[in-house]
Write a protein that holds these residues in place. Structure first.
Motif, PDB file in Angstrom:
ATOM      1  N   GLN A 122       0.825  -1.082  -0.070  1.00 56.45           N
ATOM      2  CA  GLN A 122       0.104   0.067   0.114  1.00 56.45           C
ATOM      3  C   GLN A 122       1.003   1.177  -0.032  1.00 56.45           C
ATOM      4  O   GLN A 122       0.128   2.344  -0.300  1.00 56.45           O
ATOM      5  CB  GLN A 122      -0.861  -0.088   1.268  1.00 56.45           C
ATOM      6  N   LYS A 156      -3.238  -3.474  -7.754  1.00 58.38           N
ATOM      7  CA  LYS A 156      -3.770  -2.173  -7.549  1.00 58.38           C
ATOM      8  C   LYS A 156      -4.839  -2.664  -6.439  1.00 58.38           C
ATOM      9  O   LYS A 156      -5.241  -1.932  -5.468  1.00 58.38           O
ATOM     10  CB  LYS A 156      -4.318  -1.526  -8.675  1.00 58.38           C
ATOM     11  N   ALA A 157      -5.338  -3.774  -6.733  1.00 59.71           N
ATOM     12  CA  ALA A 157      -6.455  -4.279  -5.473  1.00 59.71           C
ATOM     13  C   ALA A 157      -6.012  -4.447  -4.330  1.00 59.71           C
ATOM     14  O   ALA A 157      -6.489  -3.944  -3.171  1.00 59.71           O
ATOM     15  CB  ALA A 157      -7.264  -5.635  -6.006  1.00 59.71           C
ATOM     16  N   LYS A 176      -2.906  -2.679  -3.162  1.00 62.48           N
ATOM     17  CA  LYS A 176      -2.889  -1.227  -2.942  1.00 62.48           C
ATOM     18  C   LYS A 176      -3.837  -0.545  -2.256  1.00 62.48           C
ATOM     19  O   LYS A 176      -3.767   0.294  -1.277  1.00 62.48           O
ATOM     20  CB  LYS A 176      -2.164  -0.666  -4.143  1.00 62.48           C
ATOM     21  N   PHE A 177      -5.089  -0.694  -2.938  1.00 65.41           N
ATOM     22  CA  PHE A 177      -6.370   0.114  -2.367  1.00 65.41           C
ATOM     23  C   PHE A 177      -7.065  -0.597  -1.675  1.00 65.41           C
ATOM     24  O   PHE A 177      -8.311  -0.162  -1.326  1.00 65.41           O
ATOM     25  CB  PHE A 177      -6.935   0.682  -3.698  1.00 65.41           C
ATOM     26  N   MET A 178      -6.551  -1.672  -1.209  1.00 71.22           N
ATOM     27  CA  MET A 178      -7.505  -2.619  -0.118  1.00 71.22           C
ATOM     28  C   MET A 178      -7.790  -1.814   1.027  1.00 71.22           C
ATOM     29  O   MET A 178      -6.991  -1.370   1.710  1.00 71.22           O
ATOM     30  CB  MET A 178      -6.778  -3.804  -0.022  1.00 71.22           C
ATOM     31  N   ASN A 179      -9.107  -2.054   1.625  1.00 71.98           N
ATOM     32  CA  ASN A 179      -9.615  -1.574   2.749  1.00 71.98           C
ATOM     33  C   ASN A 179      -8.802  -2.569   3.956  1.00 71.98           C
ATOM     34  O   ASN A 179      -8.795  -3.959   3.925  1.00 71.98           O
ATOM     35  CB  ASN A 179     -11.055  -1.963   3.133  1.00 71.98           C
ATOM     36  N   PRO A 180      -7.990  -1.966   4.853  1.00 77.15           N
ATOM     37  CA  PRO A 180      -7.151  -2.745   5.638  1.00 77.15           C
ATOM     38  C   PRO A 180      -7.817  -3.395   6.823  1.00 77.15           C
ATOM     39  O   PRO A 180      -7.393  -3.874   7.699  1.00 77.15           O
ATOM     40  CB  PRO A 180      -5.978  -1.589   6.066  1.00 77.15           C
ATOM     41  N   ASP A 181      -9.170  -2.991   6.942  1.00 76.37           N
ATOM     42  CA  ASP A 181     -10.086  -3.377   8.004  1.00 76.37           C
ATOM     43  C   ASP A 181      -9.476  -5.134   8.294  1.00 76.37           C
ATOM     44  O   ASP A 181      -9.857  -5.916   7.666  1.00 76.37           O
ATOM     45  CB  ASP A 181     -11.393  -3.333   7.592  1.00 76.37           C
ATOM     46  N   GLY A 216     -12.187  -7.626   7.706  1.00 75.79           N
ATOM     47  CA  GLY A 216     -12.714  -8.095   6.093  1.00 75.79           C
ATOM     48  C   GLY A 216     -11.417  -8.840   5.678  1.00 75.79           C
ATOM     49  O   GLY A 216     -11.468  -9.055   4.296  1.00 75.79           O
ATOM     50  N   GLY A 228     -11.995 -12.475   4.019  1.00 79.13           N
ATOM     51  CA  GLY A 228     -12.743 -12.119   2.707  1.00 79.13           C
ATOM     52  C   GLY A 228     -11.871 -11.759   1.655  1.00 79.13           C
ATOM     53  O   GLY A 228     -12.070 -12.053   0.348  1.00 79.13           O
ATOM     54  N   ASN A 229     -11.013 -10.828   1.923  1.00 84.76           N
ATOM     55  CA  ASN A 229     -10.438 -10.018   0.881  1.00 84.76           C
ATOM     56  C   ASN A 229      -9.245 -11.061   0.484  1.00 84.76           C
ATOM     57  O   ASN A 229      -8.881 -11.208  -0.824  1.00 84.76           O
ATOM     58  CB  ASN A 229      -9.387  -9.067   1.472  1.00 84.76           C
ATOM     59  N   TYR A 289     -10.932 -13.373  -2.006  1.00 88.28           N
ATOM     60  CA  TYR A 289     -10.869 -12.856  -3.315  1.00 88.28           C
ATOM     61  C   TYR A 289      -9.632 -12.956  -4.232  1.00 88.28           C
ATOM     62  O   TYR A 289      -9.688 -13.107  -5.155  1.00 88.28           O
ATOM     63  CB  TYR A 289     -11.402 -11.368  -2.932  1.00 88.28           C
ATOM     64  N   ASP A 317     -12.369   0.994   6.956  1.00 84.86           N
ATOM     65  CA  ASP A 317     -11.394   1.327   8.076  1.00 84.86           C
ATOM     66  C   ASP A 317     -10.992   2.774   7.750  1.00 84.86           C
ATOM     67  O   ASP A 317     -10.461   3.003   6.486  1.00 84.86           O
ATOM     68  CB  ASP A 317     -10.545   0.238   8.016  1.00 84.86           C
ATOM     69  N   HIS A 345      -7.692   3.311   6.235  1.00 85.91           N
ATOM     70  CA  HIS A 345      -7.588   3.495   4.407  1.00 85.91           C
ATOM     71  C   HIS A 345      -7.592   4.702   3.828  1.00 85.91           C
ATOM     72  O   HIS A 345      -6.819   5.150   2.992  1.00 85.91           O
ATOM     73  CB  HIS A 345      -8.965   2.709   3.945  1.00 85.91           C
ATOM     74  N   ILE A 366     -17.617 -15.874  -4.749  1.00 85.66           N
ATOM     75  CA  ILE A 366     -16.106 -15.781  -4.116  1.00 85.66           C
ATOM     76  C   ILE A 366     -16.062 -17.476  -3.363  1.00 85.66           C
ATOM     77  O   ILE A 366     -16.999 -17.305  -2.375  1.00 85.66           O
ATOM     78  CB  ILE A 366     -15.635 -14.921  -3.310  1.00 85.66           C
ATOM     79  N   SER A 378     -16.251 -17.603   0.653  1.00 83.99           N
ATOM     80  CA  SER A 378     -16.468 -16.456   1.345  1.00 83.99           C
ATOM     81  C   SER A 378     -17.749 -15.841   0.603  1.00 83.99           C
ATOM     82  O   SER A 378     -18.561 -16.231  -0.301  1.00 83.99           O
ATOM     83  CB  SER A 378     -15.446 -15.408   0.827  1.00 83.99           C
ATOM     84  N   GLU A 418     -18.398  -6.186  -0.194  1.00 91.01           N
ATOM     85  CA  GLU A 418     -19.252  -7.557   0.240  1.00 91.01           C
ATOM     86  C   GLU A 418     -20.269  -7.047   1.184  1.00 91.01           C
ATOM     87  O   GLU A 418     -20.222  -5.791   1.905  1.00 91.01           O
ATOM     88  CB  GLU A 418     -18.282  -8.518   1.064  1.00 91.01           C
ATOM     89  N   ARG A 453     -19.140  -3.801   3.258  1.00 89.83           N
ATOM     90  CA  ARG A 453     -17.835  -3.427   3.616  1.00 89.83           C
ATOM     91  C   ARG A 453     -16.950  -3.316   2.287  1.00 89.83           C
ATOM     92  O   ARG A 453     -16.908  -4.315   1.398  1.00 89.83           O
ATOM     93  CB  ARG A 453     -17.243  -4.429   4.592  1.00 89.83           C
ATOM     94  N   LYS A 501     -14.153  -3.918  -0.082  1.00 89.53           N
ATOM     95  CA  LYS A 501     -12.960  -4.670  -0.216  1.00 89.53           C
ATOM     96  C   LYS A 501     -11.746  -3.860  -0.709  1.00 89.53           C
ATOM     97  O   LYS A 501     -10.563  -3.820  -0.227  1.00 89.53           O
ATOM     98  CB  LYS A 501     -13.470  -5.775  -1.092  1.00 89.53           C
ATOM     99  N   THR A 502     -11.791  -3.321  -1.737  1.00 91.12           N
ATOM    100  CA  THR A 502     -11.022  -2.428  -2.489  1.00 91.12           C
ATOM    101  C   THR A 502     -11.611  -1.599  -3.715  1.00 91.12           C
ATOM    102  O   THR A 502     -12.872  -1.863  -3.930  1.00 91.12           O
ATOM    103  CB  THR A 502      -9.944  -3.311  -3.152  1.00 91.12           C
ATOM    104  N   PHE A 507     -10.444   1.024  -7.258  1.00 88.70           N
ATOM    105  CA  PHE A 507      -9.686   1.542  -8.137  1.00 88.70           C
ATOM    106  C   PHE A 507     -10.000   1.745  -9.408  1.00 88.70           C
ATOM    107  O   PHE A 507     -11.387   1.333  -9.721  1.00 88.70           O
ATOM    108  CB  PHE A 507      -8.251   0.632  -8.135  1.00 88.70           C
TER     109      PHE A 507
END
Lengths: 90, 163
Positions: A41, A60-61, A63-68, A71, A74-75, A78, B55, B58, B87, B90, B115, B123, B125-126, B128
């Motif tokens: 990131q 990029k997915a 890089k811009f991923m929600n760091p929660d 989640g 699930g990420n 994916y 989050d 982010h 998925i 998931s 998701e 929530r 996920k990402t 871009f």
């Protein structure tokens, strides 16, 4: 696409082909630790542009991923599915 | 009394053969159509609009970049296309396409991937701008993921940053 002369991809002097493979291997093992996620990131996304096919969008997915952390599982699922579609990094 | 005649047996065999052949043809065609044309029709499956939770870290990481642009877009404008991606192991991923600024050529398209946590709460996920940011390239990219197009929600998705 730039190469490092050994057939691998050279994105930058600070984030090597080996590190990319490390990210992929970690995801395949079902892990994406905070430190590894943070390292991707922190990268300039233009560095991914030299990668072939759909690989730039894979990174990029991340890089811009929600760091929660809630989640994260699930990420990872994916991203694992994305890796199945992409195959091996050339 | 046995009413079965050789003629009935022959008709029955032909009928059975016809149904087996028809089933094979339909199965083959069905598989082909599902693989080739998942984007051709809009499935009636619908996700309703709702808030997207992110989050708060982010925002710090991606401030000012295309993820921020994408979240600004989806919080102000309804997605113009939506896709469901199953998925394995998931929850489904939902691809919400948002475009800003609008142009006829279909550029500046962002993919907001979420998701569903519960009804009305998603929530992030990402997010871009995939490929070159054009709708055509992004639809081809989604096609490679075996997604299913669904009816697009008609309202924007407010974004809430969690502490």
């Amino acid at each position: 696409m730039r190469t490092d002369g050994s057939g691998g991809l050279a994105l930058s002097t600070t984030f090597s082909d080996t590190q990319l493979q490390q990210v992929i291997a970690s995801i395949q093992e079902g892990k994406l630790p905070d430190q590894l996620l943070a390292s991707v990131q922190a990268m300039d996304p233009t560095l991914f542009e030299g990668l072939p096919g759909d690989w730039p969008d894979f990174f990029k997915a991340i890089k811009f991923m929600n760091p929660d952390p809630e989640g994260r599982a699930g990420n990872i699922a994916y991203l694992q599915q994305e890796l199945e579609i992409l195959g091996a990094l050339p | 009394m046995n009413t079965t005649t050789p003629m009935n047996n022959q008709n029955g065999s032909q009928l059975a053969a016809f149904f087996v052949l028809a089933a094979l043809v339909l199965f083959t065609l069905g598989s082909h159509v599902l693989k080739v044309l998942p984007l051709a029709g809009t499935n009636m499956l619908l996700i309703k609009s709702g808030k997207i939770v992110v989050d708060s870290n982010h925002a710090q990481i991606t401030h000012g970049d295309e993820a921020t642009q994408a979240l600004n877009c989806i919080s102000q404008y309804a997605p113009f296309k939506a896709f469901r991606q199953p998925i394995k192991g998931s929850k489904d991923a939902w691809h919400l396409l948002c475009q800003y600024p609008y142009d006829e050529a279909g550029t500046n398209v962002f993919d907001v991937i979420v998701e569903e946590l519960e009804e009305g709460v998603f929530r992030l996920k990402t997010t871009f701008r995939p490929q070159d940011g054009t709708l055509q390239a992004i639809e081809q990219w989604l096609l490679r993921k075996n997604v299913q197009q669904v009816s697009a929600p008609t309202l924007p998705f407010p974004v809430q940053f969690l502490p």
